[in-house]
Design a protein around this motif. Structure first.
Motif, PDB file in Angstrom:
ATOM      1  N   GLY A   1       0.816  -1.198   0.000  1.00 33.46           N
ATOM      2  CA  GLY A   1       0.000   0.000   0.000  1.00 33.46           C
ATOM      3  C   GLY A   1       0.855   1.255   0.000  1.00 33.46           C
ATOM      4  O   GLY A   1       2.084   1.184   0.169  1.00 33.46           O
ATOM      5  N   PRO A   2       0.239   2.416  -0.178  1.00 36.16           N
ATOM      6  CA  PRO A   2      -1.213   2.577  -0.300  1.00 36.16           C
ATOM      7  C   PRO A   2      -1.717   2.330  -1.719  1.00 36.16           C
ATOM      8  O   PRO A   2      -0.985   2.524  -2.683  1.00 36.16           O
ATOM      9  CB  PRO A   2      -1.434   4.037   0.105  1.00 36.16           C
ATOM     10  CG  PRO A   2      -0.145   4.720  -0.287  1.00 36.16           C
ATOM     11  CD  PRO A   2       0.938   3.711  -0.068  1.00 36.16           C
ATOM     12  N   GLN A   3      -2.959   1.878  -1.810  1.00 40.13           N
ATOM     13  CA  GLN A   3      -3.618   1.645  -3.085  1.00 40.13           C
ATOM     14  C   GLN A   3      -4.866   2.508  -3.175  1.00 40.13           C
ATOM     15  O   GLN A   3      -5.486   2.826  -2.164  1.00 40.13           O
ATOM     16  CB  GLN A   3      -3.984   0.167  -3.244  1.00 40.13           C
ATOM     17  CG  GLN A   3      -2.794  -0.785  -3.222  1.00 40.13           C
ATOM     18  CD  GLN A   3      -3.196  -2.218  -3.486  1.00 40.13           C
ATOM     19  OE1 GLN A   3      -4.271  -2.508  -4.025  1.00 40.13           O
ATOM     20  NE2 GLN A   3      -2.320  -3.151  -3.108  1.00 40.13           N
ATOM     21  N   ARG A   4      -5.218   2.872  -4.402  1.00 42.88           N
ATOM     22  CA  ARG A   4      -6.445   3.634  -4.634  1.00 42.88           C
ATOM     23  C   ARG A   4      -7.527   2.680  -5.107  1.00 42.88           C
ATOM     24  O   ARG A   4      -7.354   1.974  -6.103  1.00 42.88           O
ATOM     25  CB  ARG A   4      -6.216   4.733  -5.673  1.00 42.88           C
ATOM     26  CG  ARG A   4      -5.296   5.856  -5.215  1.00 42.88           C
ATOM     27  CD  ARG A   4      -5.870   6.622  -4.028  1.00 42.88           C
ATOM     28  NE  ARG A   4      -7.178   7.173  -4.264  1.00 42.88           N
ATOM     29  CZ  ARG A   4      -7.400   8.363  -4.825  1.00 42.88           C
ATOM     30  NH1 ARG A   4      -6.380   9.123  -5.195  1.00 42.88           N
ATOM     31  NH2 ARG A   4      -8.632   8.807  -4.983  1.00 42.88           N
ATOM     32  N   LEU A   5      -8.637   2.651  -4.400  1.00 40.84           N
ATOM     33  CA  LEU A   5      -9.748   1.787  -4.752  1.00 40.84           C
ATOM     34  C   LEU A   5     -10.844   2.599  -5.437  1.00 40.84           C
ATOM     35  O   LEU A   5     -10.967   3.807  -5.236  1.00 40.84           O
ATOM     36  CB  LEU A   5     -10.306   1.109  -3.496  1.00 40.84           C
ATOM     37  CG  LEU A   5      -9.311   0.316  -2.637  1.00 40.84           C
ATOM     38  CD1 LEU A   5     -10.018  -0.287  -1.429  1.00 40.84           C
ATOM     39  CD2 LEU A   5      -8.616  -0.759  -3.452  1.00 40.84           C
ATOM     40  N   THR A   6     -11.644   1.919  -6.243  1.00 38.86           N
ATOM     41  CA  THR A   6     -12.753   2.560  -6.950  1.00 38.86           C
ATOM     42  C   THR A   6     -14.036   1.818  -6.639  1.00 38.86           C
ATOM     43  O   THR A   6     -14.078   0.574  -6.694  1.00 38.86           O
ATOM     44  CB  THR A   6     -12.506   2.544  -8.474  1.00 38.86           C
ATOM     45  OG1 THR A   6     -11.277   3.227  -8.758  1.00 38.86           O
ATOM     46  CG2 THR A   6     -13.647   3.234  -9.217  1.00 38.86           C
TER      47      THR A   6
ATOM     48  N   GLY B   1     -14.994   0.326   1.150  1.00 35.39           N
ATOM     49  CA  GLY B   1     -15.878   1.252   0.467  1.00 35.39           C
ATOM     50  C   GLY B   1     -15.848   2.654   1.029  1.00 35.39           C
ATOM     51  O   GLY B   1     -16.112   3.626   0.311  1.00 35.39           O
ATOM     52  N   LEU B   2     -15.506   2.790   2.310  1.00 32.98           N
ATOM     53  CA  LEU B   2     -15.439   4.120   2.928  1.00 32.98           C
ATOM     54  C   LEU B   2     -14.297   4.967   2.388  1.00 32.98           C
ATOM     55  O   LEU B   2     -14.284   6.189   2.582  1.00 32.98           O
ATOM     56  CB  LEU B   2     -15.295   3.979   4.447  1.00 32.98           C
ATOM     57  CG  LEU B   2     -16.527   3.449   5.193  1.00 32.98           C
ATOM     58  CD1 LEU B   2     -16.186   3.150   6.645  1.00 32.98           C
ATOM     59  CD2 LEU B   2     -17.680   4.454   5.108  1.00 32.98           C
ATOM     60  N   THR B   3     -13.324   4.333   1.721  1.00 31.90           N
ATOM     61  CA  THR B   3     -12.180   5.079   1.176  1.00 31.90           C
ATOM     62  C   THR B   3     -12.101   5.000  -0.341  1.00 31.90           C
ATOM     63  O   THR B   3     -11.258   5.669  -0.946  1.00 31.90           O
ATOM     64  CB  THR B   3     -10.860   4.552   1.766  1.00 31.90           C
ATOM     65  OG1 THR B   3     -10.682   3.178   1.392  1.00 31.90           O
ATOM     66  CG2 THR B   3     -10.852   4.661   3.282  1.00 31.90           C
ATOM     67  N   ALA B   4     -12.949   4.198  -0.976  1.00 24.91           N
ATOM     68  CA  ALA B   4     -12.912   4.056  -2.431  1.00 24.91           C
ATOM     69  C   ALA B   4     -13.536   5.271  -3.110  1.00 24.91           C
ATOM     70  O   ALA B   4     -14.487   5.864  -2.605  1.00 24.91           O
ATOM     71  CB  ALA B   4     -13.654   2.782  -2.843  1.00 24.91           C
ATOM     72  N   ARG B   5     -13.009   5.625  -4.272  1.00 24.77           N
ATOM     73  CA  ARG B   5     -13.592   6.716  -5.045  1.00 24.77           C
ATOM     74  C   ARG B   5     -14.926   6.271  -5.635  1.00 24.77           C
ATOM     75  O   ARG B   5     -15.036   5.194  -6.201  1.00 24.77           O
ATOM     76  CB  ARG B   5     -12.642   7.119  -6.174  1.00 24.77           C
ATOM     77  CG  ARG B   5     -11.367   7.804  -5.696  1.00 24.77           C
ATOM     78  CD  ARG B   5     -10.391   7.988  -6.830  1.00 24.77           C
ATOM     79  NE  ARG B   5      -9.863   6.699  -7.284  1.00 24.77           N
ATOM     80  CZ  ARG B   5      -8.980   6.556  -8.267  1.00 24.77           C
ATOM     81  NH1 ARG B   5      -8.526   7.634  -8.906  1.00 24.77           N
ATOM     82  NH2 ARG B   5      -8.535   5.363  -8.606  1.00 24.77           N
ATOM     83  N   GLY B   6     -15.945   7.122  -5.497  1.00 22.16           N
ATOM     84  CA  GLY B   6     -17.238   6.788  -6.039  1.00 22.16           C
ATOM     85  C   GLY B   6     -18.082   5.984  -5.071  1.00 22.16           C
ATOM     86  O   GLY B   6     -17.835   5.963  -3.863  1.00 22.16           O
ATOM     87  N   VAL B   7     -19.070   5.308  -5.612  1.00 21.52           N
ATOM     88  CA  VAL B   7     -20.045   4.594  -4.804  1.00 21.52           C
ATOM     89  C   VAL B   7     -19.747   3.094  -4.838  1.00 21.52           C
ATOM     90  O   VAL B   7     -19.548   2.520  -5.907  1.00 21.52           O
ATOM     91  CB  VAL B   7     -21.486   4.853  -5.307  1.00 21.52           C
ATOM     92  CG1 VAL B   7     -22.491   4.052  -4.485  1.00 21.52           C
ATOM     93  CG2 VAL B   7     -21.802   6.340  -5.251  1.00 21.52           C
ATOM     94  N   THR B   8     -19.739   2.490  -3.664  1.00 21.43           N
ATOM     95  CA  THR B   8     -19.635   1.035  -3.538  1.00 21.43           C
ATOM     96  C   THR B   8     -20.987   0.506  -3.101  1.00 21.43           C
ATOM     97  O   THR B   8     -21.564   1.004  -2.127  1.00 21.43           O
ATOM     98  CB  THR B   8     -18.575   0.643  -2.497  1.00 21.43           C
ATOM     99  OG1 THR B   8     -17.296   1.119  -2.929  1.00 21.43           O
ATOM    100  CG2 THR B   8     -18.517  -0.870  -2.318  1.00 21.43           C
TER     101      THR B   8
END
Length: 441
Positions: A379-384, A403-410
């Motif tokens: 890490g760190p990794q960017r999640l979507t 999901g609380l840190t991913a870009r957009g909606v999970t």
């Protein structure tokens, strides 16, 4: 009439969006993993037991239903839906629905000793619950053989028939520290009213909670890493009713702490015993998360703190003081956002990574699977954000954290799995400020 509360969240899909750091205070429910053996212990004791802080998770609801189907009388304390009274006394017939109900949860095997005490025989399905690996019963059968019981197996499940009544001491050593087999041995000694010497036991908080409960009921208990020794109570002791309490859910506390840390927030988690989460807290501190442990609470101060960049080795262990395997998924979700190369291993639940890793990959996580039970990530990794599925309890909580840190909606489906272990984890996160909402069809 069902005695368990139904979970507040009934939606089958929730949507999670990133937002500001979580903050505030929240109280965990009672522990599902502790409530199940305590309920079985209350049935095995065969005298009135008041059990408080009982969680409203689906697995606990199933166990309460099982107790009723096995003929036990239950009641709720007036004005307190979290307190269950196991009334003891006369026991009715086994309902034909018991086998189907038992197939829905893993912990149905905890009920076997009480069934042997009241009916002389237990006919049960193979353990159900989360599909996270082999749920072998070999160590349980070894326990029952030591007590003189007979067992048989087939494709659908197994049966155990109680042996002849004896009063001498039982000595048996487990080849590994199985929590389920340890509880089975303790409860079998209770219904047989026989002294027990159990070598190489599991000493997790869930087991020591049962030992503490039995001690309050007059049993002599001594537990070391090498052996558990049980001594039956005096005749006078068994005449009294007892009151027990389910400890707070350490795994729910861990998920909430990881959510606070992942979002860089500050918060207080009430209702969890500090001694129950020591290995988990050590992992957070190694990563640079500021954590304070109190007698019945945990505070997380992740805002304005710098990660250490240390590589975490999260190795699930059954040894005393080891990291509970159920902490591993939440820690994995947290470390996706932290610097370092982090190693995770869970040989206890051999199928868990097979559930979790593909779902995290849908969010864009890059995780190297070294073996079926070991993986590594940097890490760190960017999640979507994307659509993912809660394939088991702990996978569901880890995906919420991610999901609380991913870009957009999970969007997270399969909430019936999450509710098996948590009455309403999303609601607790909303109390801390998480942007989580129900998705209606």
């Amino acid at each position: 009439m069902p005695l368990a509360q139904t979970p507040a969240t009934t939606a089958e899909v929730i949507a999670i969006r990133p937002g500001p750091p979580l903050t505030g205070a929240v109280t965990v429910d009672g522990s599902k993993n502790a409530a199940l053996p305590l309920l079985a212990a209350a049935a095995a004791l065969r005298r009135p037991v008041q059990l408080s802080n009982v969680p409203a998770s689906a697995d606990v609801h199933a166990m309460l239903t099982l107790l009723q189907q096995a003929g036990h009388r239950l009641a709720r304390a007036v004005g307190d839906p979290t307190t269950v009274l196991v009334l003891g006394g006369s026991v009715g017939h086994i309902a034909p629905e018991l086998f189907e109900t038992a197939s829905r949860i893993r912990a149905s095997y905890y009920l076997v000793p009480a069934l042997l005490a009241t009916h002389g025989r237990a006919v049960m399905p193979w353990p159900g619950g989360c599909q996270i690996g082999d749920r072998g019963m070999e160590q349980h059968f070894r326990i029952y053989e030591a007590f003189g019981d007979r067992y048989a197996v087939d494709d659908r499940g197994y049966s155990v028939v109680a042996g002849s009544t004896r009063t001498d001491s039982v000595s048996v050593k487990l080849p590994f520290r199985s929590r389920g087999a340890t509880v089975a041995a303790i409860l079998r000694a209770v219904v047989a009213n026989r002294p027990l010497r159990l070598g190489h036991p599991n000493l997790s908080p869930e087991v020591t909670s049962v030992l503490g409960a039995l001690k309050s009921a007059g049993w002599g208990t001594r537990a070391t890493e090498r052996m558990i020794v049980l001594t039956p109570p005096s005749a006078a002791a068994v005449e009294h009713s007892v009151a027990w309490a389910v400890p707070g859910d350490k795994i729910e506390a861990g998920a909430l702490a990881c959510a606070l840390a992942a979002t860089g927030g500050n918060g207080r988690i009430e209702g969890v015993r500090g001694r129950d989460i020591a290995p988990f807290v050590a992992a957070l501190r190694w990563l640079g998360i500021s954590v304070a442990v109190h007698e019945d609470a945990l505070t997380v101060h992740a805002r304005n703190t710098q990660p250490t960049g240390h590589s975490l080795r999260a190795i699930a262990s059954l040894s005393p003081g080891g990291l509970d395997a159920d902490f591993e998924p939440a820690l994995m979700a947290l470390t996706l956002g932290l610097p370092g190369t982090h190693l995770f291993a869970d040989t206890i639940n051999s199928g868990r990574h097979g559930n979790l890793l593909p779902q995290l990959a849908v969010l864009g996580a890059d995780i190297e699977q070294i073996s079926p039970t070991m993986c590594r990530l940097t890490g760190p990794q960017r999640l979507t954000g994307a659509g993912v599925e809660s394939t088991d309890i702990r996978t569901g909580s880890a995906l919420i954290i991610a999901g609380l840190t991913a870009r957009g909606v999970t969007t997270l489906g399969g909430l019936q799995q999450l509710r098996r272990g948590h009455a309403d984890l999303p609601a607790k996160l909303r109390v801390l400020g998480a942007d989580i909402c129900e998705v209606t069809p």
